[in-house]
Design an enzyme around this catalytic site. Sequence first.
Site, PDB file in Angstrom:
ATOM      1  N   CYS A 220     -13.856 -17.791  95.094  1.00 44.23           N
ATOM      2  CA  CYS A 220     -13.936 -16.736  94.025  1.00 44.23           C
ATOM      3  C   CYS A 220     -14.688 -15.452  94.843  1.00 44.23           C
ATOM      4  O   CYS A 220     -16.154 -15.270  95.054  1.00 44.23           O
ATOM      5  CB  CYS A 220     -14.877 -17.276  93.082  1.00 44.23           C
ATOM      6  SG  CYS A 220     -14.269 -18.513  92.115  1.00 44.23           S
ATOM      7  N   ALA A 221     -13.856 -14.882  95.889  1.00 39.37           N
ATOM      8  CA  ALA A 221     -14.503 -14.097  96.785  1.00 39.37           C
ATOM      9  C   ALA A 221     -15.516 -13.043  96.265  1.00 39.37           C
ATOM     10  O   ALA A 221     -16.254 -12.249  96.840  1.00 39.37           O
ATOM     11  CB  ALA A 221     -13.535 -13.593  97.791  1.00 39.37           C
ATOM     12  N   GLY A 224     -16.629  -9.925  98.542  1.00 40.57           N
ATOM     13  CA  GLY A 224     -16.794 -10.438  99.845  1.00 40.57           C
ATOM     14  C   GLY A 224     -17.850 -10.593 100.620  1.00 40.57           C
ATOM     15  O   GLY A 224     -17.712 -10.869 102.079  1.00 40.57           O
ATOM     16  N   GLY A 225     -19.182 -10.348 100.053  1.00 41.40           N
ATOM     17  CA  GLY A 225     -20.259 -10.574 100.861  1.00 41.40           C
ATOM     18  C   GLY A 225     -20.363 -11.976 101.698  1.00 41.40           C
ATOM     19  O   GLY A 225     -20.613 -12.179 102.955  1.00 41.40           O
ATOM     20  N   LYS A 226     -20.188 -13.045 101.083  1.00 35.71           N
ATOM     21  CA  LYS A 226     -20.162 -14.604 101.566  1.00 35.71           C
ATOM     22  C   LYS A 226     -18.950 -14.616 102.587  1.00 35.71           C
ATOM     23  O   LYS A 226     -18.635 -15.030 103.429  1.00 35.71           O
ATOM     24  CB  LYS A 226     -20.177 -15.527 100.511  1.00 35.71           C
ATOM     25  CG  LYS A 226     -21.525 -15.627  99.682  1.00 35.71           C
ATOM     26  CD  LYS A 226     -21.341 -16.552  98.870  1.00 35.71           C
ATOM     27  CE  LYS A 226     -22.597 -16.359  97.708  1.00 35.71           C
ATOM     28  NZ  LYS A 226     -22.298 -15.096  96.835  1.00 35.71           N
ATOM     29  N   ASP A 244      -9.417 -13.789  94.668  1.00 32.54           N
ATOM     30  CA  ASP A 244     -10.187 -13.339  93.585  1.00 32.54           C
ATOM     31  C   ASP A 244      -9.205 -12.765  92.541  1.00 32.54           C
ATOM     32  O   ASP A 244      -7.873 -12.348  92.805  1.00 32.54           O
ATOM     33  CB  ASP A 244     -11.054 -12.235  93.838  1.00 32.54           C
ATOM     34  CG  ASP A 244     -12.263 -12.163  92.748  1.00 32.54           C
ATOM     35  OD1 ASP A 244     -13.333 -12.828  93.042  1.00 32.54           O
ATOM     36  OD2 ASP A 244     -11.962 -11.301  91.902  1.00 32.54           O
ATOM     37  N   CYS A 344     -25.067 -18.736  90.598  1.00 30.79           N
ATOM     38  CA  CYS A 344     -26.576 -18.022  90.852  1.00 30.79           C
ATOM     39  C   CYS A 344     -26.978 -18.363  89.287  1.00 30.79           C
ATOM     40  O   CYS A 344     -27.516 -17.277  88.732  1.00 30.79           O
ATOM     41  CB  CYS A 344     -26.358 -16.870  91.161  1.00 30.79           C
ATOM     42  SG  CYS A 344     -25.333 -15.597  90.403  1.00 30.79           S
TER      43      CYS A 344
END
Length: 410
Positions: A220-221, A224-226, A244, A344
Amino acid sequence: MQILGAVLSFEFPADAVLSRHFRENRELGHRDRGFIAETVYAVLRRLRWLRRLAGEDATPRKLLLAWFARGEGWPMRNFEGLASATERDWVASVKAATLDEGSLAERADLPDWLAERLLGTFDEAGVLALAQGLNRAAPLDLRANVLKLDRDALLARLREEGIAAEPGALSPQAVRLVGKPALQKHPLFLDGSFEVQDEGSQLLGLLVQPRRGELVIDFCAGAGGKTLQLGAMMRSSGRLYAFDVSEKRLAKLKPRMARSGLSNVHPVLIAHENDAKVKRMVGKADRVLVDAPCTGLGTLRRNPDLKWRQSPAAVDEMVAKQTAILAAAARLVRPGGRLVYATCSLLAEENDAVVDAFLAAHPQFRSLSAQEVLHKQGVMLETGERLRLLPHLHDTDGFFAAVLERVADA
């Protein structure tokens, strides 16, 4: 007043309302934008308290006056020229008002249903301490792009330029800024040497612990931070797929990839978790990260409107979605491979309950200790088997993560 009125309709996320206003009013300077955004977020954080002071049906103007009077502690002289004589009398009465203790939800500035759910995990004192952490503004964290420079080099460069910064307390890739300087045009941002990323979020990449040459999937990009963090940790080798369902979010990843210097990232638009493009990867991935869509209640420091926009029905909807996504992503993991489920959210229903149900239904997976995985990378955080980060304890957003391994001989 205008922005707060639009935000309080809760039709759109607060950050989207603010962004639109700033686009339409480009004459506003950095300081004005900061003042407006912080004031709107402050009112959202303390909305129950302010409505108790100003009245349940208080207008946006009255809520702002109440915030400046009690939240900011402005003296009466500050209201001259800003408020009419009648309003100033009202402000004086607000300044003098005393409130009874109120319910737990009122004291925590949370909706009733959310306070009640949190009591399943925390006692009353714990809910209040958590709420206090959530009602503080989040600091600004950066992640050093280890493909280009390490954290110490980034710190040194920032300090040379007079930008006050400290090493992050948890992630070896994190830098925490003192204050919130504008960095969008900073040369180190433009050349991809750092990204803005909450320090807690960075620990999720460390739990995945990707290695050079592996096949890794960020299921679940989003923007794309991770993904970028995982790619840098892989030293731009191997293959990293960013899945995604949102074309818009994946489009935001492309310029970030270009800046970062990564050549191993492959963005893939999927229609849903059972898309044919997903099925082609069954049993092939060394590591899969599922940073699942969730209520986002761990991010209330940044998105305080979420607590007023979410509902028990939304939680149920999310749990169904999370369960389906985790099951689909698990099929991609090869024997001996690793699956990390993260949210989160602060709610047990979206976290432990989803993982426990998954493990009960998938005996080929076993749980690994998140604490041990982090300790082996020099992050000496006492988390127990599953990662739980809380704003009032760790000064990060609220995160949950479980590290699972597919048993090799299953």
